[in-house]
Design a protein around this motif. Structure first.
Motif, PDB file in Angstrom:
ATOM      1  N   UNK A  90      -7.943 -15.107  -2.285  1.00 54.87           N
ATOM      2  CA  UNK A  90      -7.991 -14.586  -3.640  1.00 54.87           C
ATOM      3  C   UNK A  90      -7.956 -13.054  -3.642  1.00 54.87           C
ATOM      4  N   UNK A  91      -8.549 -12.442  -2.616  1.00 61.08           N
ATOM      5  CA  UNK A  91      -8.571 -10.975  -2.548  1.00 61.08           C
ATOM      6  C   UNK A  91      -7.254 -10.408  -2.045  1.00 61.08           C
ATOM      7  N   UNK A  92      -6.678 -11.039  -1.011  1.00 59.76           N
ATOM      8  CA  UNK A  92      -5.467 -10.508  -0.386  1.00 59.76           C
ATOM      9  C   UNK A  92      -4.193 -10.888  -1.138  1.00 59.76           C
ATOM     10  N   UNK A  93      -4.232 -12.022  -1.843  1.00 58.60           N
ATOM     11  CA  UNK A  93      -3.077 -12.522  -2.600  1.00 58.60           C
ATOM     12  C   UNK A  93      -1.810 -12.628  -1.733  1.00 58.60           C
ATOM     13  N   UNK A  94      -1.870 -13.407  -0.649  1.00 58.73           N
ATOM     14  CA  UNK A  94      -0.675 -13.577   0.191  1.00 58.73           C
ATOM     15  C   UNK A  94       0.417 -14.356  -0.544  1.00 58.73           C
ATOM     16  N   UNK A  95       1.651 -14.113  -0.137  1.00 53.27           N
ATOM     17  CA  UNK A  95       2.784 -14.842  -0.699  1.00 53.27           C
ATOM     18  C   UNK A  95       2.891 -16.230  -0.080  1.00 53.27           C
ATOM     19  N   UNK A  96       2.449 -16.363   1.175  1.00 54.60           N
ATOM     20  CA  UNK A  96       2.454 -17.658   1.861  1.00 54.60           C
ATOM     21  C   UNK A  96       1.466 -17.605   3.010  1.00 54.60           C
ATOM     22  N   UNK A  97       1.017 -18.776   3.435  1.00 57.71           N
ATOM     23  CA  UNK A  97       0.133 -18.899   4.591  1.00 57.71           C
ATOM     24  C   UNK A  97       0.805 -19.824   5.598  1.00 57.71           C
ATOM     25  N   UNK A  98       0.889 -19.363   6.850  1.00 59.41           N
ATOM     26  CA  UNK A  98       1.545 -20.128   7.910  1.00 59.41           C
ATOM     27  C   UNK A  98       0.512 -20.464   8.977  1.00 59.41           C
ATOM     28  N   UNK A  99       0.316 -21.754   9.265  1.00 54.26           N
ATOM     29  CA  UNK A  99      -0.646 -22.197  10.263  1.00 54.26           C
ATOM     30  C   UNK A  99       0.037 -22.631  11.543  1.00 54.26           C
ATOM     31  N   UNK A 100      -0.599 -22.332  12.673  1.00 55.65           N
ATOM     32  CA  UNK A 100      -0.016 -22.631  13.980  1.00 55.65           C
ATOM     33  C   UNK A 100      -0.825 -23.634  14.787  1.00 55.65           C
ATOM     34  N   UNK A 101      -1.688 -24.380  14.126  1.00 55.03           N
ATOM     35  CA  UNK A 101      -2.391 -25.440  14.832  1.00 55.03           C
ATOM     36  C   UNK A 101      -3.748 -25.024  15.355  1.00 55.03           C
ATOM     37  N   UNK A 102      -4.527 -26.034  15.735  1.00 54.22           N
ATOM     38  CA  UNK A 102      -5.899 -25.816  16.149  1.00 54.22           C
ATOM     39  C   UNK A 102      -6.817 -25.880  14.940  1.00 54.22           C
ATOM     40  N   UNK A 103      -8.055 -26.252  15.159  1.00 53.76           N
ATOM     41  CA  UNK A 103      -8.994 -26.397  14.046  1.00 53.76           C
ATOM     42  C   UNK A 103      -9.220 -25.107  13.258  1.00 53.76           C
ATOM     43  N   UNK A 104      -9.120 -23.907  13.868  1.00 53.29           N
ATOM     44  CA  UNK A 104      -9.243 -22.689  13.062  1.00 53.29           C
ATOM     45  C   UNK A 104      -8.155 -22.548  11.993  1.00 53.29           C
ATOM     46  N   UNK A 105      -7.076 -23.324  12.105  1.00 54.30           N
ATOM     47  CA  UNK A 105      -6.030 -23.307  11.088  1.00 54.30           C
ATOM     48  C   UNK A 105      -6.477 -24.016   9.811  1.00 54.30           C
ATOM     49  N   UNK A 106      -7.377 -24.996   9.944  1.00 54.90           N
ATOM     50  CA  UNK A 106      -7.734 -25.834   8.800  1.00 54.90           C
ATOM     51  C   UNK A 106      -8.294 -25.052   7.604  1.00 54.90           C
ATOM     52  N   UNK A 107      -9.334 -24.217   7.773  1.00 57.72           N
ATOM     53  CA  UNK A 107      -9.895 -23.543   6.591  1.00 57.72           C
ATOM     54  C   UNK A 107      -8.886 -22.690   5.825  1.00 57.72           C
ATOM     55  N   UNK A 108      -8.118 -21.780   6.491  1.00 59.30           N
ATOM     56  CA  UNK A 108      -7.210 -20.939   5.698  1.00 59.30           C
ATOM     57  C   UNK A 108      -6.055 -21.706   5.061  1.00 59.30           C
TER      58      UNK A 108
END
Length: 366
Positions: A90-108
């Motif tokens: 909400x603060x950064x307002x990204x245009x897209x979020x890209x995940x590369x796997x692993x459990x740390x990917x889940x929250x964002x």
């Protein structure tokens, strides 16, 4: 700068996840976009594209057991991470979020979905990882390194693009080095690595295998081996006794260069390792990590062994006698090593970062 689109990259804190994220980030920045990395605390020690002011650490936890206590801890940490990631998005307002796997990917990635931000996941394995499998039905698009990963699920296959594994600049530079087969009487450069955490099995098996080689091969060997600190003394003692030209270390910061200079590689078969062997084009003996639920490393190694670019040995069959026999046979046939190198290279993708960047642009509408 705030008018320039921001792409948030989410990756677990190991090289297998961070390196593809770094490769994509490099291309996106070359295209005039901003990037930031969301990860866990392990990634802070990695150097490279992401400086400390480009990294946001979000709490996460891997499933470490099936007990109610373990599951509750994992659930609590992931929930806390999702709340923090949602606030961050909400603060950064990204245009897209890209995940590369692993459990740390889940929250964002999950937080981005809740916030209505376009999401993409990338998976380097021949079998979709558990975190990415959970996210797969919830994201806007899926990128895979290999074809056919999701063919059995039409709903997911319809939003899947095969891009390959993005390669960081050091790998692309190594890929420009042609493979030169060893001379029948010249040096044989052997590289032994065990993945991001090392592998005790390499310390247990490789020295015994080297000891079983013909003495004429001892004089030819130029051995580089990743060895954990706790195994260093016993491994070094064997090589010193045999007078092997050996360089041992727990970690090699210049691994791409060492891959490029090797005649043969003995390794685990993590997705990143297999992709790099294919991109650079080097023959290998691969020992998949046993016990994985999805047998992903076995499947990864199969990609190279299927085209005769690697010899795949299950760990139960990975003995000093077997490894010595394989090394001896390959050393005696330089032409086979050259053919394996060419076969591995035939399945490599050097433009994967560009392909993935194209997909990100399409999904983000930029």
């Amino acid at each position: 700068m705030t008018d320039v689109p921001l792409i948030l990259l989410a990756a677990g804190g190991t090289g297998g996840h961070l390196f593809p994220a770094e490769a994509l980030g490099t291309v996106l920045m070359q295209r005039g976009l901003r990037v930031r990395l969301v990860t866990d605390s392990r990634a802070v020690r990695y150097s490279g594209l992401f400086s400390k002011d480009m990294i946001d650490v979000v709490p996460s936890e891997t499933v470490r057991g099936r007990s109610p206590w373990a599951l509750a801890r994992t659930g609590t940490m992931l929930a806390a991470g999702t709340i923090k990631a949602f606030t961050l998005i909400k603060r950064l307002k990204p245009t897209a979020v890209v995940g590369f796997g692993g459990y740390p990917t889940l929250p964002p990635v999950f937080a981005a979905k809740l916030a209505g931000v376009p999401t993409i996941i990338h998976d380097s394995n021949a079998v979709l990882g558990r975190a990415n499998r959970f996210l797969s039905s919830r994201v806007s698009a899926i990128a895979t390194s290999l074809p056919g990963v999701l063919d059995r699920d039409p709903a997911l296959a319809s939003k899947t693009t095969v891009t390959g594994t993005p390669m960081r600049p050091a790998i692309l530079a190594a890929a420009a080095v042609p493979y030169v087969a060893p001379d029948a009487q010249g040096p044989l450069r052997l590289l032994v690595v065990g993945g991001s955490q090392g592998a005790r099995v390499m310390a247990d098996i490789v020295p015994g295998a080297i000891e079983r080689l013909e003495p004429a091969l001892w004089n030819r060997l130029v051995l580089v081996q990743q060895v954990r600190d706790e195994d260093m003394a016993r491994v070094r003692a064997v090589y010193d006794r045999l007078k092997i030209n050996a360089e041992l270390a727990p970690f090699f910061s210049d691994l791409p260069r060492r891959l490029a200079s090797s005649h043969l590689v003995v390794s685990r078969s993590g997705a990143g390792t297999v992709a790099e062997l294919a991109a650079i084009g080097r023959p290998s003996i691969l020992v998949p990590l046993p016990g994985a639920i999805d047998q992903d490393q076995f499947a990864n190694a199969g990609v190279l062994s299927a085209v005769n670019g690697a010899v795949r040995i299950p760990q139960v069959e990975f003995t000093p006698d077997r490894l010595a026999a394989e090394i001896s046979a390959l050393a005696a046939e330089p032409s086979r090593l050259a053919a394996m190198a060419a076969a591995a290279r035939s399945v490599g993708r050097l433009d994967a970062a560009e392909r993935l960047a194209d997909l990100v642009g399409k999904v983000a509408g930029i």
